[in-house]
Design an enzyme around this catalytic site. Structure first.
Site, PDB file in Angstrom:
ATOM      1  N   ARG A  84      -0.278 -24.765 -10.347  1.00 41.96           N
ATOM      2  CA  ARG A  84       0.604 -25.139 -11.442  1.00 41.96           C
ATOM      3  C   ARG A  84       2.052 -24.899 -11.024  1.00 41.96           C
ATOM      4  O   ARG A  84       2.385 -23.802 -10.579  1.00 41.96           O
ATOM      5  CB  ARG A  84       0.276 -24.314 -12.698  1.00 41.96           C
ATOM      6  CG  ARG A  84       1.261 -24.532 -13.819  1.00 41.96           C
ATOM      7  CD  ARG A  84       0.889 -23.770 -15.100  1.00 41.96           C
ATOM      8  NE  ARG A  84       1.911 -24.001 -16.096  1.00 41.96           N
ATOM      9  CZ  ARG A  84       2.680 -23.051 -16.639  1.00 41.96           C
ATOM     10  NH1 ARG A  84       2.520 -21.784 -16.324  1.00 41.96           N
ATOM     11  NH2 ARG A  84       3.620 -23.366 -17.510  1.00 41.96           N
ATOM     12  N   HIS A 129      10.119 -25.992 -17.663  1.00 48.20           N
ATOM     13  CA  HIS A 129      10.018 -24.528 -17.596  1.00 48.20           C
ATOM     14  C   HIS A 129      11.452 -23.974 -17.542  1.00 48.20           C
ATOM     15  O   HIS A 129      11.880 -23.411 -16.542  1.00 48.20           O
ATOM     16  CB  HIS A 129       9.182 -24.108 -16.381  1.00 48.20           C
ATOM     17  CG  HIS A 129       8.663 -22.701 -16.412  1.00 48.20           C
ATOM     18  ND1 HIS A 129       7.337 -22.382 -16.200  1.00 48.20           N
ATOM     19  CD2 HIS A 129       9.288 -21.517 -16.615  1.00 48.20           C
ATOM     20  CE1 HIS A 129       7.169 -21.065 -16.268  1.00 48.20           C
ATOM     21  NE2 HIS A 129       8.338 -20.511 -16.510  1.00 48.20           N
ATOM     22  N   GLU A 174       6.048 -22.115 -22.762  1.00 54.77           N
ATOM     23  CA  GLU A 174       6.457 -21.033 -23.649  1.00 54.77           C
ATOM     24  C   GLU A 174       7.594 -21.374 -24.615  1.00 54.77           C
ATOM     25  O   GLU A 174       8.721 -20.882 -24.481  1.00 54.77           O
ATOM     26  CB  GLU A 174       6.837 -19.789 -22.827  1.00 54.77           C
ATOM     27  CG  GLU A 174       5.662 -19.246 -22.031  1.00 54.77           C
ATOM     28  CD  GLU A 174       5.951 -17.879 -21.416  1.00 54.77           C
ATOM     29  OE1 GLU A 174       7.116 -17.457 -21.387  1.00 54.77           O
ATOM     30  OE2 GLU A 174       4.998 -17.227 -20.970  1.00 54.77           O
ATOM     31  N   ASN A 316      -0.339 -18.711 -21.806  1.00 54.62           N
ATOM     32  CA  ASN A 316       0.191 -17.686 -20.906  1.00 54.62           C
ATOM     33  C   ASN A 316      -0.072 -16.345 -21.558  1.00 54.62           C
ATOM     34  O   ASN A 316       0.343 -16.108 -22.696  1.00 54.62           O
ATOM     35  CB  ASN A 316       1.703 -17.844 -20.694  1.00 54.62           C
ATOM     36  CG  ASN A 316       2.028 -19.011 -19.784  1.00 54.62           C
ATOM     37  OD1 ASN A 316       1.141 -19.674 -19.267  1.00 54.62           O
ATOM     38  ND2 ASN A 316       3.321 -19.253 -19.596  1.00 54.62           N
ATOM     39  N   TYR A 318      -0.251 -12.041 -21.037  1.00 59.70           N
ATOM     40  CA  TYR A 318       0.109 -10.905 -20.189  1.00 59.70           C
ATOM     41  C   TYR A 318      -0.326  -9.558 -20.727  1.00 59.70           C
ATOM     42  O   TYR A 318      -0.702  -8.674 -19.983  1.00 59.70           O
ATOM     43  CB  TYR A 318       1.622 -10.885 -19.953  1.00 59.70           C
ATOM     44  CG  TYR A 318       2.086 -11.938 -18.967  1.00 59.70           C
ATOM     45  CD1 TYR A 318       2.207 -11.644 -17.615  1.00 59.70           C
ATOM     46  CD2 TYR A 318       2.387 -13.225 -19.387  1.00 59.70           C
ATOM     47  CE1 TYR A 318       2.615 -12.605 -16.707  1.00 59.70           C
ATOM     48  CE2 TYR A 318       2.799 -14.201 -18.488  1.00 59.70           C
ATOM     49  CZ  TYR A 318       2.907 -13.882 -17.146  1.00 59.70           C
ATOM     50  OH  TYR A 318       3.294 -14.836 -16.240  1.00 59.70           O
ATOM     51  N   GLU A 386      -0.940 -18.850 -17.137  1.00 62.08           N
ATOM     52  CA  GLU A 386      -0.267 -17.723 -16.458  1.00 62.08           C
ATOM     53  C   GLU A 386      -0.938 -16.430 -16.875  1.00 62.08           C
ATOM     54  O   GLU A 386      -1.318 -16.259 -18.039  1.00 62.08           O
ATOM     55  CB  GLU A 386       1.212 -17.583 -16.856  1.00 62.08           C
ATOM     56  CG  GLU A 386       2.145 -18.542 -16.195  1.00 62.08           C
ATOM     57  CD  GLU A 386       3.596 -18.330 -16.619  1.00 62.08           C
ATOM     58  OE1 GLU A 386       4.000 -17.171 -16.888  1.00 62.08           O
ATOM     59  OE2 GLU A 386       4.317 -19.338 -16.678  1.00 62.08           O
TER      60      GLU A 386
HETATM   61  C1  GBH Z   1       6.369 -15.774 -18.248  1.00 59.79           C
HETATM   62  O1  GBH Z   1       6.864 -15.310 -19.470  1.00 59.79           O
HETATM   63  C2  GBH Z   1       7.183 -16.911 -17.718  1.00 59.79           C
HETATM   64  O2  GBH Z   1       6.610 -18.154 -18.029  1.00 59.79           O
HETATM   65  C3  GBH Z   1       7.464 -16.822 -16.255  1.00 59.79           C
HETATM   66  O3  GBH Z   1       8.465 -17.730 -15.905  1.00 59.79           O
HETATM   67  C4  GBH Z   1       7.838 -15.402 -15.905  1.00 59.79           C
HETATM   68  O4  GBH Z   1       8.274 -15.255 -14.584  1.00 59.79           O
HETATM   69  C5  GBH Z   1       6.619 -14.551 -16.158  1.00 59.79           C
HETATM   70  O5  GBH Z   1       6.176 -14.685 -17.452  1.00 59.79           O
HETATM   71  C6  GBH Z   1       6.836 -13.068 -15.914  1.00 59.79           C
HETATM   72  O6  GBH Z   1       7.766 -12.536 -16.786  1.00 59.79           O
HETATM   73  O7  GBH Z   1      12.073  -7.525 -22.840  1.00 59.79           O
HETATM   74  O8  GBH Z   1      10.460  -7.155 -24.610  1.00 59.79           O
HETATM   75  O9  GBH Z   1      12.143  -8.886 -24.879  1.00 59.79           O
HETATM   76  C7  GBH Z   1       6.165 -14.210 -19.983  1.00 59.79           C
HETATM   77  C8  GBH Z   1       6.525 -13.855 -21.373  1.00 59.79           C
HETATM   78  C9  GBH Z   1       7.977 -12.837 -22.862  1.00 59.79           C
HETATM   79  C10 GBH Z   1       7.876 -11.969 -20.649  1.00 59.79           C
HETATM   80  C11 GBH Z   1       9.222 -12.098 -23.106  1.00 59.79           C
HETATM   81  C12 GBH Z   1       9.191 -11.260 -20.826  1.00 59.79           C
HETATM   82  C13 GBH Z   1      10.686 -10.280 -22.424  1.00 59.79           C
HETATM   83  C14 GBH Z   1      10.188  -9.205 -23.289  1.00 59.79           C
HETATM   84  N1  GBH Z   1       7.760 -13.123 -21.476  1.00 59.79           N
HETATM   85  N2  GBH Z   1       9.494 -11.069 -22.174  1.00 59.79           N
HETATM   86  S1  GBH Z   1      11.326  -8.129 -23.930  1.00 59.79           S
END
Ligand code: GBH
Length: 491
Positions: A84, A129, A174, A316, A318, A386
């Site tokens: 992807r 993106h 996202e 996505n 995490y 992701e």
């Molecule tokens: C993804 O976002 C992205 O799609 C990707 O580009 C990125 O590199 C990857 O994750 C890793 O970060 O500091 O508490 O406000 C993931 C979702 C949501 C992660 C918001 C970072 C900031 C949180 N993201 N977040 S905060």
């Protein structure tokens, strides 16, 4: 239900798509190569370097623009079924609008795609993106009512150029991060910090833009090209902190605000923005003196146009948060999306932390998130687009915490398959280290380490790369597998 050994998928199906994911601005470099136009990350990092933790930018990044063959070699080393990646809008349309298509930009993506296909790697392509052409931002970006039209025109160019070979399309990566972090707050370009309406105006236009690209694909391209078109939404699990009615309701409202404003219009039976959250925003808006709700409604026609406009749900995923009605509240500006939601979030201290402050290993979170979506939206097709883990550069080859995370995540994927969730693929974030947005190069998500100081941007596999390779080739998770070499090979 979950201990019937005969039903248990201990192995991943042969046609399950294992892949990795990346994004254009985070890896490509070549920020002004050939006739590429400026985008919002070019502009922000060049004019406001202090907003990036290490004052870095994606000007060169991993220089995939010149190293794409090495990227594909890494995909072959891992034995990936799919890869992807995203397209840079301003590399394809330097003017943002569709009057002029860049030959060099199209040639770059043709080369990348053809190199994958030569080795049977299925491309899964994200149209957007986060790197909007700066000119379109100057015109209002996602807050402009013209946005859906700009996006449809860009999508047409992309489907025309690449759709003979690309069969998996993702319109947006996202929406929450685009709209909330970029328009409602200062966590992503264009850091507008328009807390009252930024997130919501963006949300409506983004959803309409998605639907226009979906319908254009469905009507004009799918009949001959035969692919699928979906959207990727970030869905971290938001469960209640306690079993109290209040916390259960708080978690529901949090889910509606976090991903429901994007998922509900597209995937729910009735369409439109989520009911309870819409009512909350409307009520607060009235109390705050706004002539209409800060969250604009869809017309009946728009609602019908958007409803069902997706072939799959890209997730996505995490981590997780526990949601409380009364405790652990932050100090958010009023009015804002967070103030509208008005709940607290809690993360148990025993969840193992990654290098990113927001990222912890939360038990069963993929299972909790996907079974919830499966039930709520009547069993759509899912891809995990992701999932991954960050560490500091100093941790080097020995990324045991990443390995533990991937094993836990993939066990949770097996639980989903067992529970009947129609989950068809899993993309690890990320193939290699890359520009981690506001964190610059300080947080590393790669299965491959990238030496950003070397002219070749040398890529070296971490231990997790060998473990992922083993999982893909055996279609199973061996908790004891230890690679016996640091030298990669192609099977
Ligand atoms: C993804 O976002 C992205 O799609 C990707 O580009 C990125 O590199 C990857 O994750 C890793 O970060 O500091 O508490 O406000 C993931 C979702 C949501 C992660 C918001 C970072 C900031 C949180 N993201 N977040 S905060």
């Amino acid at each position: 239900v979950f201990c019937d050994a005969a039903l248990r998928h201990d192995r991943f199906p042969d046609d399950f798509l294992f892949g990795t994911a990346t994004a254009s601005y985070q890896i490509e470099g070549g920020w002004n190569a050939d006739d590429k136009g400026e985008n919002i990350w070019d502009r922000m990092t060049h004019t406001r370097p202090e907003v990036i933790k290490d004052r870095s930018n994606g000007d060169d990044a991993a220089d995939t623009y010149n190293n794409y063959k090495r990227d594909v070699e890494m995909m072959r080393e891992l034995g990936l079924d799919a890869y992807r990646f995203s397209l840079s809008w301003s590399r394809i349309l330097p003017n943002g609008l569709a009057n002029k298509v860049s030959e060099a930009g199209v040639a770059f993506y043709n080369n990348y795609i053809n190199e994958m296909l030569a080795y049977n790697i299925t491309p899964m392509v994200t149209l957007y993106h986060w790197d909007l052409p700066q000119k379109l931002q100057d015109l209002g970006g996602f807050a402009s009512p013209y946005f859906p039209e700009w996006f449809e025109n860009y999508a047409k160019v992309v489907f025309t150029q690449f759709g003979d070979r690309v069969k998996y399309w993702i319109t947006f990566n996202e929406p929450r991060e685009i709209c909330y972090q970029g328009y409602g707050y200062v966590e992503k370009a264009p850091i507008l910090n328009i807390t009252d309406v930024g997130t919501y105006y963006c949300a409506k236009n983004l959803v309409l833009g998605h639907a226009r690209a979906y319908h254009v694909y469905n009507d004009l391209f799918k009949p001959t090209q035969g692919g699928e078109c979906g959207i990727t939404i970030s869905v971290n699990w938001m469960g209640p902190l306690t079993d109290s009615e209040e916390d259960l309701y708080a978690a529901e409202i949090k889910r509606q605000a976090d991903w429901g404003i994007f998922a509900e219009p597209i995937f729910s039976e009735q369409g439109g923005f989520p009911k309870e959250f819409s009512e909350i925003v409307a009520k607060k808006s009235a109390e705050q003196g706004y002539p209409s709700s800060r969250l604009p409604a869809f017309t009946e026609e728009e609602r019908e146009y958007v409803r069902g406009a997706s072939d799959f749900f890209g997730v996505n995923h995490y981590t997780a948060n526990l949601i409380s009605a009364n405790e652990y509240k932050g100090n958010w500006p009023v009015p804002s999306m967070y103030a509208d939601v008005d709940v607290g979030t809690y993360v148990p201290p025993e969840w193992v932390p990654a290098a990113s402050s927001w990222l912890k290993l939360a038990p069963n979170s993929i299972f909790n998130a996907l079974t919830h979506l499966h039930n709520r939206y009547n069993g759509p097709v899912f891809y995990i687009t992701e999932n991954g883990w960050s560490q500091l550069l100093e941790e080097g080859y020995e990324d045991d915490s990443r390995i533990a995370y991937y094993r836990a995540a993939l066990n949770s994927v097996l639980d989903c398959l067992h529970a009947g969730v129609d989950l068809r693929g899993y993309m690890a974030w990320s193939l290699m280290d890359n520009f981690e947005w506001m964190q610059g190069y300080t947080e590393r998500f790669g299965l491959y380490e990238v030496d950003f100081t070397s002219p070749q941007k040398t890529r070296t596999p971490r231990k997790s790369a060998f473990v992922y390779k083993h999982i893909i080739s055996t279609r199973a998770i061996d908790p004891d597998y230890e690679p016996d070499t640091r030298t990669m090979w192609i099977d």
